[in-house]
Design an enzyme around this catalytic site. Structure first.
Site: not given
Length: 275
Positions: A5, A41
């Site tokens: 992830h 992110h």
């Protein structure tokens, strides 16, 4: 499929593969015009993770192409799936089409090399919400216009916003898409989540004749107890910050007879039917 992830910097790619991942997920950040700029992110992100690691999107694609090209010195045979977490919720939904054109073009130029010894991994387009569906139309239109529809065989679709499954099906029907479809269910690792929707997703996947879910993964799992829970329900994939913990859980007697790590020979778009 063990999906590492938030693998957003180039140096993290090999680290996550070393921990046992055979797939990586990375965030694609756009400018206001729908141009994919960075793998990034940003804050906030999962507990215990550095939120601001990043790379230039095209440089990242260049690197993962090498890692997934047999014969390249950087080749790692275990990396078989790339999941692009498309941060379309950060831009106007009217720019979703432009974003689809841009990402398809950059994959053609930097990953697939337009047929000249490109990377071999499968590509999963993770789309935040059904309202961004024009991204998919644009992506497919671009492959067609550029004369490279053969890459559709390598591309799958996944809506990640935990939306109503019938709403997702309606959008897929509108797009004429009824294959190569994953369905994710999950939430950031800091927040507890039950299994009610995940069970519904798996039930749909296992319904004979239902075309709109072929594979299911749960995200973002960090505790071994939650990994066991999801595996017991029968997911096809687990997204985790800790692939090594997933590997350990899979070695437990309860799971070692039932699961194995996917390889390049396994088709990520087919429903798995136990023998």
């Amino acid at each position: 499929w063990i999906m590492g992830h938030m693998v957003n910097s180039i140096e993290q790619v090999d680290k996550f593969l070393d921990l046992g991942a055979n797939a990586i997920e990375f965030d694609v950040d756009f400018d206001d015009d729908g141009v994919a700029k960075y793998t990034h992110h940003g804050i906030p992100c999962d507990c215990g993770r550095l939120c601001n690691k990043y790379a230039v999107f095209t440089e990242y694609l260049d690197y993962v192409r090498q890692v997934t090209t047999p014969g390249d010195p950087k080749f790692r045979k275990e990396l078989v799936l790339l999941a692009l977490d498309l941060k379309l919720q950060r831009i106007s939904s009217e720019k979703a089409y432009a974003a689809g054109v841009d990402v398809a073009t950059k994959l053609l130029d930097h990953y697939w090399m337009r047929g000249k010894n490109g990377g071999r991994a499968y590509i999963l387009l993770n789309i935040p919400l059904v309202k961004h569906y024009e991204f998919i139309r644009a992506f497919k239109d671009t492959l067609r216009k550029e004369g490279h529809e053969q890459y559709n065989a390598k591309v799958g679709i996944n809506f990640t916003g935990n939306e109503d499954l019938d709403e997702i099906r309606k959008v897929l029907e509108k797009l004429g898409e009824d294959e190569h479809i994953w369905q994710a269910d999950g939430i950031a690792s800091c927040i507890p989540r039950g299994t009610e929707r995940l069970k519904k997703v798996l039930e749909k996947r296992d319904t004979p004749g239902y075309k709109y879910i072929s594979k299911v993964y749960a995200w973002t799992l960090v505790r071994s107890s939650i990994m066991r829970r999801s595996l017991s329900l029968g997911v096809d994939g687990v997204m985790s910050n800790y692939p090594d913990i997933v590997v350990k859980v899979l070695k437990e007697k309860k799971f070692s007879d039932k699961f194995r790590l996917a390889t390049y020979a396994d088709n990520p778009w087919e429903k798995f039917t136990p023998i």
